[in-house]
Design a protein around this motif. Sequence first.
Motif, PDB file in Angstrom:
ATOM      1  N   LEU A  19       0.677  -1.216   0.034  1.00 42.84           N
ATOM      2  CA  LEU A  19      -0.015  -0.070   0.019  1.00 42.84           C
ATOM      3  C   LEU A  19       0.855   1.194   0.091  1.00 42.84           C
ATOM      4  O   LEU A  19       0.453   2.132  -0.711  1.00 42.84           O
ATOM      5  CB  LEU A  19      -0.925  -0.080   1.256  1.00 42.84           C
ATOM      6  CG  LEU A  19      -2.150  -1.139   1.177  1.00 42.84           C
ATOM      7  CD1 LEU A  19      -2.646  -1.234   2.598  1.00 42.84           C
ATOM      8  CD2 LEU A  19      -2.820  -0.869   0.143  1.00 42.84           C
ATOM      9  N   PHE A  20       2.013   1.298   0.735  1.00 42.53           N
ATOM     10  CA  PHE A  20       2.861   2.517   0.914  1.00 42.53           C
ATOM     11  C   PHE A  20       3.567   2.766  -0.595  1.00 42.53           C
ATOM     12  O   PHE A  20       3.314   3.880  -1.159  1.00 42.53           O
ATOM     13  CB  PHE A  20       4.194   2.031   1.904  1.00 42.53           C
ATOM     14  CG  PHE A  20       4.119   2.488   2.862  1.00 42.53           C
ATOM     15  CD1 PHE A  20       3.207   3.504   3.610  1.00 42.53           C
ATOM     16  CD2 PHE A  20       5.367   2.561   3.635  1.00 42.53           C
ATOM     17  CE1 PHE A  20       3.266   4.060   5.002  1.00 42.53           C
ATOM     18  CE2 PHE A  20       5.420   2.918   4.883  1.00 42.53           C
ATOM     19  CZ  PHE A  20       4.483   3.912   5.616  1.00 42.53           C
ATOM     20  N   ASN A  21       3.608   1.686  -1.322  1.00 48.25           N
ATOM     21  CA  ASN A  21       4.231   1.570  -2.550  1.00 48.25           C
ATOM     22  C   ASN A  21       3.252   2.416  -3.627  1.00 48.25           C
ATOM     23  O   ASN A  21       3.577   3.150  -4.639  1.00 48.25           O
ATOM     24  CB  ASN A  21       5.064   0.440  -3.185  1.00 48.25           C
ATOM     25  CG  ASN A  21       6.112   0.854  -4.378  1.00 48.25           C
ATOM     26  OD1 ASN A  21       6.881   1.611  -4.125  1.00 48.25           O
ATOM     27  ND2 ASN A  21       5.722   0.019  -5.529  1.00 48.25           N
ATOM     28  N   MET A  22       2.047   1.742  -3.460  1.00 48.22           N
ATOM     29  CA  MET A  22       0.951   2.364  -4.403  1.00 48.22           C
ATOM     30  C   MET A  22       0.648   3.628  -4.227  1.00 48.22           C
ATOM     31  O   MET A  22       0.675   4.544  -5.177  1.00 48.22           O
ATOM     32  CB  MET A  22      -0.290   1.509  -4.068  1.00 48.22           C
ATOM     33  CG  MET A  22      -1.432   1.614  -4.953  1.00 48.22           C
ATOM     34  SD  MET A  22      -2.848   0.851  -5.095  1.00 48.22           S
ATOM     35  CE  MET A  22      -2.080  -0.873  -5.804  1.00 48.22           C
ATOM     36  N   LEU A  23       0.675   4.101  -3.071  1.00 44.57           N
ATOM     37  CA  LEU A  23       0.534   5.665  -2.428  1.00 44.57           C
ATOM     38  C   LEU A  23       1.259   6.427  -3.292  1.00 44.57           C
ATOM     39  O   LEU A  23       1.359   7.479  -3.911  1.00 44.57           O
ATOM     40  CB  LEU A  23       0.286   5.689  -1.081  1.00 44.57           C
ATOM     41  CG  LEU A  23      -0.795   4.923  -0.410  1.00 44.57           C
ATOM     42  CD1 LEU A  23      -0.429   5.240   1.156  1.00 44.57           C
ATOM     43  CD2 LEU A  23      -1.954   5.688  -0.906  1.00 44.57           C
ATOM     44  N   PHE A  24       2.838   5.881  -3.082  1.00 41.92           N
ATOM     45  CA  PHE A  24       3.814   6.616  -3.690  1.00 41.92           C
ATOM     46  C   PHE A  24       3.900   6.820  -5.352  1.00 41.92           C
ATOM     47  O   PHE A  24       3.814   8.130  -5.781  1.00 41.92           O
ATOM     48  CB  PHE A  24       5.461   5.981  -3.561  1.00 41.92           C
ATOM     49  CG  PHE A  24       6.524   6.294  -3.767  1.00 41.92           C
ATOM     50  CD1 PHE A  24       7.173   7.394  -3.414  1.00 41.92           C
ATOM     51  CD2 PHE A  24       6.958   5.796  -5.281  1.00 41.92           C
ATOM     52  CE1 PHE A  24       8.122   8.051  -4.041  1.00 41.92           C
ATOM     53  CE2 PHE A  24       8.087   6.412  -5.682  1.00 41.92           C
ATOM     54  CZ  PHE A  24       8.802   7.505  -5.066  1.00 41.92           C
ATOM     55  N   TRP A  25       3.398   5.796  -5.943  1.00 42.18           N
ATOM     56  CA  TRP A  25       3.291   5.905  -7.168  1.00 42.18           C
ATOM     57  C   TRP A  25       1.987   6.754  -7.650  1.00 42.18           C
ATOM     58  O   TRP A  25       1.685   6.956  -9.057  1.00 42.18           O
ATOM     59  CB  TRP A  25       3.134   4.593  -8.003  1.00 42.18           C
ATOM     60  CG  TRP A  25       4.592   3.780  -7.872  1.00 42.18           C
ATOM     61  CD1 TRP A  25       5.087   3.096  -7.202  1.00 42.18           C
ATOM     62  CD2 TRP A  25       5.616   4.377  -8.811  1.00 42.18           C
ATOM     63  NE1 TRP A  25       6.568   2.801  -7.591  1.00 42.18           N
ATOM     64  CE2 TRP A  25       6.998   3.634  -8.533  1.00 42.18           C
ATOM     65  CE3 TRP A  25       5.785   5.590  -9.823  1.00 42.18           C
ATOM     66  CZ2 TRP A  25       7.980   3.714  -9.369  1.00 42.18           C
ATOM     67  CZ3 TRP A  25       6.771   5.647 -10.428  1.00 42.18           C
ATOM     68  CH2 TRP A  25       7.844   4.846 -10.146  1.00 42.18           C
ATOM     69  N   MET A  26       1.045   7.130  -6.891  1.00 48.14           N
ATOM     70  CA  MET A  26      -0.142   7.700  -7.106  1.00 48.14           C
ATOM     71  C   MET A  26       0.029   9.423  -7.242  1.00 48.14           C
ATOM     72  O   MET A  26      -0.549   9.972  -8.055  1.00 48.14           O
ATOM     73  CB  MET A  26      -1.226   7.632  -6.346  1.00 48.14           C
ATOM     74  CG  MET A  26      -1.990   6.265  -6.217  1.00 48.14           C
ATOM     75  SD  MET A  26      -3.311   6.184  -5.076  1.00 48.14           S
ATOM     76  CE  MET A  26      -3.938   4.496  -5.302  1.00 48.14           C
ATOM     77  N   TYR A  27       1.280   9.664  -6.515  1.00 46.09           N
ATOM     78  CA  TYR A  27       1.585  11.103  -6.733  1.00 46.09           C
ATOM     79  C   TYR A  27       2.947  11.306  -7.168  1.00 46.09           C
ATOM     80  O   TYR A  27       3.222  12.502  -7.713  1.00 46.09           O
ATOM     81  CB  TYR A  27       1.445  11.777  -5.168  1.00 46.09           C
ATOM     82  CG  TYR A  27       2.682  11.219  -4.143  1.00 46.09           C
ATOM     83  CD1 TYR A  27       3.804  12.209  -4.063  1.00 46.09           C
ATOM     84  CD2 TYR A  27       2.338  10.160  -3.286  1.00 46.09           C
ATOM     85  CE1 TYR A  27       4.741  11.741  -3.265  1.00 46.09           C
ATOM     86  CE2 TYR A  27       3.574   9.922  -2.441  1.00 46.09           C
ATOM     87  CZ  TYR A  27       4.398  10.605  -2.637  1.00 46.09           C
ATOM     88  OH  TYR A  27       5.320  10.137  -1.511  1.00 46.09           O
TER      89      TYR A  27
END
Length: 419
Positions: A19-27
Amino acid sequence: MQWVAWDQNLKIRLIGETLFNMLFWMYFPFLTIYFSEALGKMTAGIMMTAPSIISIIGSMLGGYLADQFGRRSTMLIGSFLQVGMFALFALSISHWIDYIAFITISFGKSLYRPASAAMVADLVPKAKRRRVFATFATANNLGAVFGPVIGAVLFFNYRSELLWSCTLITLLYSLAILSLIRETMPDPQRKHEHTYNMWLLLKEQFLNYRLIFRDKAFFLYILAGVFITISIMQLDLYLAIYVNDYVPSQALFHWKGWSLTLDSEKVFGWMIGLNGLLFVLFIIPVTKQLENWSDRNALVLSAILSGIGMFLVGLAANVWLLFIFTVILTLGEIIHGPVVQNFVSNYAPKTARGQYMGAADLQFSIGRFIAPLTVILSTSFSPLIVFGFILSCAIISASIYVQLFKIIAIDKKIQSSST
């Protein structure tokens, strides 16, 4: 080692870090566009060099804290720091405060990473670590697949809601670390027994980096790595600027009067998502297919594919052509990753392998620091010239790799003749 048999610490972290990494790639992929539109390309290019420096400092400090005060404590510092900065980003009314929040989030991530890796090593037997690390890498890459596609919609249209969601999810994961994850440092009392301090840590790092000046072949390896990193990093830097400025809105599919239309931001998000998807699906089979190739041939091929793929992007505005060229540059990136690690492990003396591994990371730090230069160049030069510069970096990298292996071959002949 099946996932169901893992230690609870690893199960919780696998979910949380995905989830951390998915959030990172969202912004993250859209920040270059965001800051360049608000503050200008020149300023944005300079600003985007900071995360690489922050990463070096944060990783050094994170490793020190993880060894002295524990893995869990360091992970908590890094994760709660990100919680606060996501909230600041969401509340901010100034682009400069946005930037401070962004680089501090990067600092929190770099604090977290060494402790996270150390915890895996603490919990997993040596024979099974590679598989566990591979599982974490694959799960994290899933974030790179879906994050940009979702972020292309949310970041520009619902940025506040996205950042508050990041704040909430990161807070929940931080609380999970606090309440469910236990400390795994082998000897928690040793922090009281050592006089090790930050000055000694910095001195050790400096001595590690001196290796590149004492070893000509290894210096060339670092130099080649810097140039190919400049090329690979453009996926998150100048490519975002180019797609935003020169790729028009267009239909991806037509079917019975219905069409799926993508604007420039969504085209870029799909390209980043495609890059991540290819990594997840093909890094293992491609690596297996090329396992009989020499490191020399694989590294040269990876540099050429990365440079040519990126240069071809600069000649296209059609979404399907952009996807095809993304496949080419991603293939170069896929080939490069495992081979560089294999080269260092084979080249380094057994008694100094850790030092060589540490010094090898310098290529990525320097490459990431120089890579935003393309954003600055784009203020004065056409896309063709900027992409030509990127291609030149890749060609220089391939040429240096060729020279590197010539030197290694000569050294081997000298050693064999002397024996």
